[in-house]
Design a protein around this motif. Structure first.
Motif, mmCIF file in Angstrom:
data_model
loop_
_atom_site.group_PDB
_atom_site.id
_atom_site.type_symbol
_atom_site.label_atom_id
_atom_site.label_comp_id
_atom_site.label_asym_id
_atom_site.label_seq_id
_atom_site.Cartn_x
_atom_site.Cartn_y
_atom_site.Cartn_z
ATOM 1 N N ASN A 45 0.882 -1.300 -0.059
ATOM 2 C CA ASN A 45 0.015 0.002 -0.023
ATOM 3 C C ASN A 45 0.462 1.075 0.150
ATOM 4 N N ARG A 46 2.158 1.185 -0.182
ATOM 5 C CA ARG A 46 3.392 2.661 -0.801
ATOM 6 C C ARG A 46 3.583 2.478 -1.790
ATOM 7 N N THR A 47 3.679 3.882 -2.359
ATOM 8 C CA THR A 47 4.249 4.383 -3.296
ATOM 9 C C THR A 47 5.339 5.298 -2.955
ATOM 10 N N THR A 48 6.388 5.109 -3.987
ATOM 11 C CA THR A 48 7.850 5.409 -3.253
ATOM 12 C C THR A 48 8.446 5.984 -5.240
ATOM 13 N N LEU A 49 8.372 7.477 -4.977
ATOM 14 C CA LEU A 49 9.319 7.992 -5.771
ATOM 15 C C LEU A 49 11.046 8.173 -5.352
ATOM 16 N N ILE A 50 11.599 7.320 -6.405
ATOM 17 C CA ILE A 50 13.328 7.148 -6.778
ATOM 18 C C ILE A 50 13.777 8.049 -7.465
ATOM 19 N N MET A 51 14.769 9.012 -6.791
ATOM 20 C CA MET A 51 15.396 9.585 -7.898
ATOM 21 C C MET A 51 16.723 9.628 -7.982
ATOM 22 N N VAL A 52 16.996 10.067 -9.693
ATOM 23 C CA VAL A 52 18.315 9.601 -9.572
ATOM 24 C C VAL A 52 19.380 10.713 -10.353
ATOM 25 N N ASP A 53 20.631 10.736 -9.529
ATOM 26 C CA ASP A 53 21.277 12.180 -9.406
ATOM 27 C C ASP A 53 20.622 13.493 -9.685
ATOM 28 N N GLY A 54 19.998 13.509 -8.317
ATOM 29 C CA GLY A 54 19.634 15.163 -8.447
ATOM 30 C C GLY A 54 20.020 15.876 -7.300
ATOM 31 N N MET A 55 19.651 17.085 -6.497
ATOM 32 C CA MET A 55 20.004 17.840 -6.057
ATOM 33 C C MET A 55 19.301 18.041 -5.245
ATOM 34 N N ALA A 56 18.985 18.253 -3.266
ATOM 35 C CA ALA A 56 18.079 18.194 -2.470
ATOM 36 C C ALA A 56 18.369 19.753 -2.360
ATOM 37 N N GLN A 57 17.060 20.736 -1.621
ATOM 38 C CA GLN A 57 17.265 22.068 -1.534
ATOM 39 C C GLN A 57 16.181 22.336 -0.167
ATOM 40 N N ARG A 58 17.424 22.478 0.782
ATOM 41 C CA ARG A 58 16.356 22.862 2.254
ATOM 42 C C ARG A 58 16.679 24.401 2.312
ATOM 43 N N LEU A 59 15.532 24.579 2.326
ATOM 44 C CA LEU A 59 15.160 26.061 2.721
ATOM 45 C C LEU A 59 14.767 26.429 4.373
ATOM 46 N N THR A 60 15.241 26.621 5.556
ATOM 47 C CA THR A 60 14.670 27.185 6.872
ATOM 48 C C THR A 60 13.893 28.578 7.032
ATOM 49 N N ASN A 61 12.573 28.587 7.126
ATOM 50 C CA ASN A 61 12.071 29.992 7.025
ATOM 51 C C ASN A 61 12.425 30.683 8.435
ATOM 52 N N ASP A 62 12.861 30.315 9.979
ATOM 53 C CA ASP A 62 13.081 31.056 10.557
ATOM 54 C C ASP A 62 14.293 32.354 10.656
ATOM 55 N N ASP A 63 16.021 31.614 9.686
ATOM 56 C CA ASP A 63 17.414 31.888 9.432
ATOM 57 C C ASP A 63 17.527 32.314 7.943
ATOM 58 N N ARG A 64 16.294 32.108 7.071
ATOM 59 C CA ARG A 64 17.061 31.907 6.339
ATOM 60 C C ARG A 64 18.153 31.280 5.312
ATOM 61 N N ARG A 65 18.112 29.816 5.705
ATOM 62 C CA ARG A 65 19.037 29.833 5.115
ATOM 63 C C ARG A 65 18.830 28.366 4.906
ATOM 64 N N LEU A 66 19.792 28.836 3.830
ATOM 65 C CA LEU A 66 19.131 27.497 3.084
ATOM 66 C C LEU A 66 20.903 26.512 2.489
ATOM 67 N N ALA A 67 20.080 24.940 2.951
ATOM 68 C CA ALA A 67 21.317 23.808 2.259
ATOM 69 C C ALA A 67 20.951 22.995 1.836
ATOM 70 N N THR A 68 21.841 22.537 0.927
ATOM 71 C CA THR A 68 21.620 21.739 -0.729
ATOM 72 C C THR A 68 22.779 20.504 -0.492
ATOM 73 N N ALA A 69 21.826 19.648 -1.331
ATOM 74 C CA ALA A 69 23.064 18.106 -1.065
ATOM 75 C C ALA A 69 22.854 17.421 -2.382
ATOM 76 N N ASN A 70 23.376 17.032 -2.877
ATOM 77 C CA ASN A 70 23.493 15.977 -4.043
ATOM 78 C C ASN A 70 23.208 14.694 -3.966
ATOM 79 N N PHE A 71 22.671 13.493 -4.857
ATOM 80 C CA PHE A 71 22.366 12.544 -4.544
ATOM 81 C C PHE A 71 22.221 11.723 -5.475
ATOM 82 N N ARG A 72 23.246 10.096 -5.105
ATOM 83 C CA ARG A 72 22.944 9.593 -6.409
ATOM 84 C C ARG A 72 21.752 9.029 -6.663
#
Length: 375
Positions: A199-226
């Motif tokens: 009953n679960r559905t998963t999205l597998i992403m390959v060769d990409g990047m994740a960007q996380r923006l925190t609203n409190d301190d407006r800090r952007l963190a990025t991470a590349n992944f395979r």
């Protein structure tokens, strides 16, 4: 007189079938255009459209039955009056109550048909429709696999893919998750795959990047992944199959304490009481519609200018009674003990029809009464 009753009854049923067919076709076309645009735009097939249309027909028929009942009664009464058939029957000694007998039989037949729809067919069709909607909402292809379009499968989530290969590989994927008010996350990937297990559905992403923006301190963190997996079960799932609503329960299933049903369905006892008693009140309103249409025209009598005035008055009476019936829904939902008020419009219409038939049988009596008071 038995043959005359059969003749009038057959005319009423034939015209009722005609008006019901025309009204259902008109309402169906209006709803089908909206349904077709919604389903086809979601990538569904024409078979799904036909299935949804068929499941919605019982509810649509219950909407037009009172109108068709009234129109048939007015049309047949007008034709009997214009062709002097009513005059001949009255000259042979048939009073208004005797002439109203086939109309009453006609109303009872429509009442039985409407009762079958309200008590069984409509709830069963609604239950099947909810199940099919839940299945389609869980269909990832319909919710996510649309090329070149920014989609919002749920509030705060945006999904985009540039192209979809024949083997199901998603190219140039963009996923924005803003459901958490404290931070937002964006995923981009060259390609992605959809995997469904249990009953679960998963999205597998390959060769990409994740960007996380925190609203409190407006800090952007990025991470590349395979490769990165993202659970999208909550985006494509629908809990419509969890609890059954009152509309999907047949009337025998509603013969339970409303408190117990409220726990099972998650709806208030007032909503359950309104749904239960409306299934009896609405079919009975069809009998009232037939009698109102016949008795109003019978009171008007024959006129060379037609019966448009009487037909308009009968229509206003029907609209007023139906409007009163709609306004009484909210009080019953607020207080289930007020369920008897749902029958007030139908009973009021029945009293009006009897009063008009009584007046048609004794028109001179009222004139003599007024003449005596004036004297």
């Amino acid at each position: 007189m038995v043959r005359i009753d059969r003749y009038i009854l057959s005319q009423l049923l034939i015209l009722f079938g005609f008006f019901a067919l025309v009204l259902v076709a008109v309402f169906w076309i209006n709803r089908a255009v909206i349904l077709f645009d919604r389903l086809i735009s979601d990538g569904q097939s024409a078979f799904i459209f036909l299935e949804f249309t068929a499941l919605g027909l019982p509810k649509l028929i219950t909407t037009v039955i009172p109108i068709a009942t009234f129109c048939a009664a007015v049309y047949v009464t007008n034709r009997l009056s214009n062709e002097s058939e009513l005059t001949v029957m009255q000259a042979t000694g048939s009073g208004p109550f005797r002439l109203a007998r086939p109309v009453l039989y006609y109303g009872i037949i429509v009442f039985l048909m409407a009762s079958v729809l309200h008590h069984f067919l409509v709830p069963m069709a609604q239950q099947q429709l909810n199940q099919r909607e839940a299945e389609i909402s869980q269909n990832v292809t319909a919710r996510l696999l649309t090329e070149g379009t920014f989609l919002n499968p749920t509030r705060g989530v945006t999904f985009y893919t540039r192209a979809i290969d024949a083997d199901g590989v998603l190219r140039d994927v963009f996923l924005s998750d803003r459901r958490d008010p404290q931070e937002g996350v964006m995923y981009t990937a060259q390609e992605a795959y959809l995997i469904r297990s249990d009953n679960r559905t998963t999205l597998i992403m390959v060769d990409g990047m994740a960007q996380r923006l925190t609203n409190d301190d407006r800090r952007l963190a990025t991470a590349n992944f395979r490769d990165f997996s993202f659970d999208i079960t909550s985006l494509v799932s629908n809990d419509a199959q969890g609890r059954r609503s009152a509309r999907t329960l047949t009337t025998p299933e509603l013969f339970m304490p409303f408190d117990l049903l409220a726990e099972q369905t998650g709806q208030s006892p007032g909503t359950l009481a309104e749904e239960f008693h409306s299934r009896f009140a609405e079919p009975f309103f069809c009998v009232v519609a037939a009698m109102i249409g016949f008795s109003t025209l019978l009171v008007g009598g024959f006129s060379r200018f037609g019966i448009w005035r009487e037909a308009f008055i009968a229509f206003l009476l029907l609209v007023a009674l139906d409007g009163a019936r709609s306004t009484l829904v909210d009080p019953v939902r607020s207080d289930p003990d007020m369920w008897p008020v749902l029958y007030v419009p139908s009973l009021t219409g029945a009293v009006l029809a009897l009063a008009m038939l009584w007046y048609a049988a004794r028109p001179r009596w009222i004139r003599r009464r007024f003449s005596g008071v004036a004297a």
